[in-house]
Design an enzyme around this catalytic site. Structure first.
Site, PDB file in Angstrom:
ATOM      1  N   ASN A 115     -52.364  11.050  80.940  1.00 27.73           N
ATOM      2  CA  ASN A 115     -53.173  11.620  80.944  1.00 27.73           C
ATOM      3  C   ASN A 115     -54.686  10.957  81.967  1.00 27.73           C
ATOM      4  O   ASN A 115     -55.688  11.792  81.338  1.00 27.73           O
ATOM      5  CB  ASN A 115     -53.704  10.017  80.164  1.00 27.73           C
ATOM      6  N   LEU A 171     -58.241   3.507  76.202  1.00 26.60           N
ATOM      7  CA  LEU A 171     -57.298   2.684  75.627  1.00 26.60           C
ATOM      8  C   LEU A 171     -55.295   3.057  76.163  1.00 26.60           C
ATOM      9  O   LEU A 171     -54.345   2.799  75.222  1.00 26.60           O
ATOM     10  CB  LEU A 171     -57.121   2.242  74.230  1.00 26.60           C
ATOM     11  N   ASP A 172     -55.664   4.153  76.509  1.00 25.87           N
ATOM     12  CA  ASP A 172     -54.725   5.284  77.009  1.00 25.87           C
ATOM     13  C   ASP A 172     -54.456   5.702  78.702  1.00 25.87           C
ATOM     14  O   ASP A 172     -54.312   6.548  78.664  1.00 25.87           O
ATOM     15  CB  ASP A 172     -53.778   6.301  76.590  1.00 25.87           C
ATOM     16  N   ILE A 173     -54.572   4.247  79.398  1.00 27.56           N
ATOM     17  CA  ILE A 173     -55.048   5.716  80.683  1.00 27.56           C
ATOM     18  C   ILE A 173     -53.157   4.587  81.180  1.00 27.56           C
ATOM     19  O   ILE A 173     -52.588   4.251  81.497  1.00 27.56           O
ATOM     20  CB  ILE A 173     -55.877   4.358  81.596  1.00 27.56           C
TER      21      ILE A 173
END
Length: 189
Positions: free
Chosen positions: A173, A167-169
């Site tokens: 990251n 959920l956090d591309i």
């Protein structure tokens, strides 16, 4: 790095106990849902470094006496997020998802009213820093951009086949690790 969240980080030399004892060496990153640390554990005289992600929803909690603390009105949201954090890490670990562009998870630890997952430590820098420092804010040529994004997309496709959603591309990251004996970079999600 969100400095407000980083101010809530575990102090250097804090021990996180799981199957091994992991000592916090430094904060690697801090954002809205967590804090990432570089830690060290020892096997005899051999130091082994890992990255540890801590569940820390900064807009709903704070750290008091080393423990995650939150008020009654956000209790359900914090605890549901914690359960999701743990289950996703456990699923990644138990499904033995191996891919050169996905960081490996070694252990999931529940402690201090929160949870941590221990990952392989990837020595490198994130895509954002690479673009800002190495490239001086210049865009990547198309062939270089594709060389970095294709392995990331293959890694994400593998996660999706295993019913895991990252959920956090974002550039922060994705770590670029130098490839031995070459000028190449290996992007790792």
């Amino acid at each position: 790095m969100d400095q407000r969240v980083a101010s809530q980080a575990l102090p250097v030399k804090t021990i996180i106990k799981g199957k091994n004892k992991y000592m916090v060496e430094k904060v690697l990153g801090a954002g809205g849902f967590g804090i990432t640390y570089r830690v060290v554990t020892y096997h005899g005289n051999i130091a082994i470094r890992f990255a540890v992600k801590e569940y820390f929803p900064s807009n709903m909690c704070e750290r008091i006496d080393g423990r995650l603390s939150y008020s009654g009105p956000v209790k359900a949201d914090v605890e549901n997020g914690l359960d999701s954090f743990i289950s996703e890490a456990e699923r990644l670990k138990s499904q033995n998802i191996h891919h050169p562009n996905i960081v490996g998870i070694n252990e999931v630890i529940r402690a201090n009213n929160t949870a941590y997952y221990v990952m392989e430590y990837i020595n490198g820098r994130n895509v954002r820093d690479y673009l800002m420092q190495e490239r001086n804010h210049r865009p990547l040529p198309e062939d270089e951009a594709l060389e970095l994004i294709r392995p990331v997309m293959a890694a994400i496709a593998l996660l999706h086949r295993h019913k895991v959603t990252h959920l956090d591309i974002k550039p922060d990251n994705i770590v670029l690790s130098p490839v031995e004996d070459s000028d190449g970079l290996r992007p790792v999600v």
